[in-house]
Design an enzyme around this catalytic site. Structure first.
Site, PDB file in Angstrom:
ATOM      1  CB  SER A 143      -0.887   0.013   1.244  1.00  0.00           C
ATOM      2  OG  SER A 143      -1.518   1.264   1.404  1.00  0.00           O
ATOM      3  CE1 TYR A 156      -3.962  -2.674   5.064  1.00  0.00           C
ATOM      4  CE2 TYR A 156      -3.304  -0.548   4.175  1.00  0.00           C
ATOM      5  CZ  TYR A 156      -3.722  -1.849   3.984  1.00  0.00           C
ATOM      6  OH  TYR A 156      -3.888  -2.324   2.705  1.00  0.00           O
TER       7      TYR A 156
END
Length: 245
Positions: A143, A156
Site C-alpha cells: 500500500s 496498517y
C-alpha cells in the site's frame, strides 16, 4: 504475456475485492486457482464465476490466523500438484483508523497476525513448491501508506512496510533461482477495506478492483523477470528500492 495455461496459482483473500478479481483473471488466462478466504459464500460465488468462464478452482476456506492450517496448506498442494507456480498474498485487514497510542492491543496484534505473520507463514509453507516451478512468481500486496506514513494509519501502514521488506528479503534470498518476488501498490481501489477507511468517499471515484487484477496478472507470467521491486498501479511500472552503499 506468456500463457498461464495449466499453471497452479494460490490467491489469498480471494472471496472479494482485489483477490476475487485477480483469481478470476488468472482463471481466464488458463491457471488453476487455489482460492483461499474465510468466507465460504464468497468463495462459492468466485467458483461459479470461474466455471462460467470455463476455468477451474480449488476452494480453501481458511482463516489466516490459523497458522498450523497455513503450514498444512503447503503440504496439501505438494501432495496434489507437486509444485506451485504463482502466489498472490493479498489477504489483509485494516484494523482501525486511529492515533497510534489509542489502538487497542488486540486490534494491533490481529492486524500484524493477518497482514504480516500469516504472510511470512505462507511464504514459509509454499516456498519449496514455488522453487519447483520452472518460473515461480510471487506478488505481495502492499500500500502507498507503507511509504507515506499517513497519520492515524499506524497499524496498517506498519504492517505493509513490514511485508514489503519481507518481500525484498525473500527476493534477495531466491535471486539465483527461477522464482521472482515483487510487491504491488494497487492505489485507491473500490473495496470493502477502502469503504471502511474512507466512509464518506463516493466509490465511483476510485478504480474497480478488476482494473488492478488486469495490471497484476501480467506480473505473474513467466515472461515477467523483474524481482525485488515495487510495482505501482498508478504509474504502471516497477520501481527500484534505494539500497544502502
Amino acid at each position: 504475456m506468456a500463457s498461464l495455461q495449466g499453471r497452479i496459482a494460490l490467491v489469498t483473500g480471494a472471496s472479494r475485492g482485489i483477490g476475487y478479481f485477480t483469481a478470476l483473471e488468472l482463471a481466464r488466462q488458463g491457471a488453476h486457482v487455489i482460492a483461499v478466504a474465510r468466507t465460504t459464500g464468497g468463495l462459492e460465488e468466485l467458483d461459479d464465476a470461474i466455471q462460467a468462464e470455463g476455468g477451474s478452482a480449488t476452494l480453501v476456506p481458511l482463516d489466516l490466523t490459523d497458522m498450523p492450517a497455513i503450514d498444512q496448506l503447503g503440504g496439501a498442494i505438494n501432495e496434489r500438484w507437486g509444485k506451485l507456480d504463482i502466489l498472490v498474498a493479498n489477504a489483509a485487514m485494516l484494523g482501525v483508523i486511529s492515533p497510534v497510542g489509542h489502538i487497542e492491543a488486540k486490534v494491533f496484534e490481529k492486524v500484524m497476525a493477518v497482514n504480516v505473520t500469516a504472510t511470512w507463514r505462507l511464504i514459509r509453507s509454499v516456498e519449496p513448491l514455488l522453487i519447483k516451478s520452472d518460473a515461480g512468481r510471487a506478488v505481495i500486496l502492499s500500500s502507498g501508506v507503507a511509504h507515506s506514513a499517513r497519520a492515524f494509519w499506524g497499524a496498517y501502514a506498519a504492517s505493509k512496510a513490514a511485508v514489503e521488506t519481507l518481500a525484498r528479503v525473500w527476493a534477495a534470498e531466491v535471486n539465483k533461482t527461477a522464482l521472482k518476488v515483487n510487491s504491488i501498490d494497487p492505489g485507491a481501489t473500490r473495496t470493502a477495506m477502502r469503504a471502511q477507511a474512507m466512509p464518506g468517499e463516493n466509490p465511483e471515484t476510485v478504480k474497480h478492483p478488476s482494473e488492478v487484477a488486469t495490471r497484476l496478472v501480467p506480473l505473474l507470467s513467466p515472461d515477467c523477470t523483474e524481482t525485488g521491486k515495487l510495482f505501482r498501479i498508478a504509474d504502471n511500472r516497477f520501481f527500484d528500492y534505494q539500497l544502502p552503499e
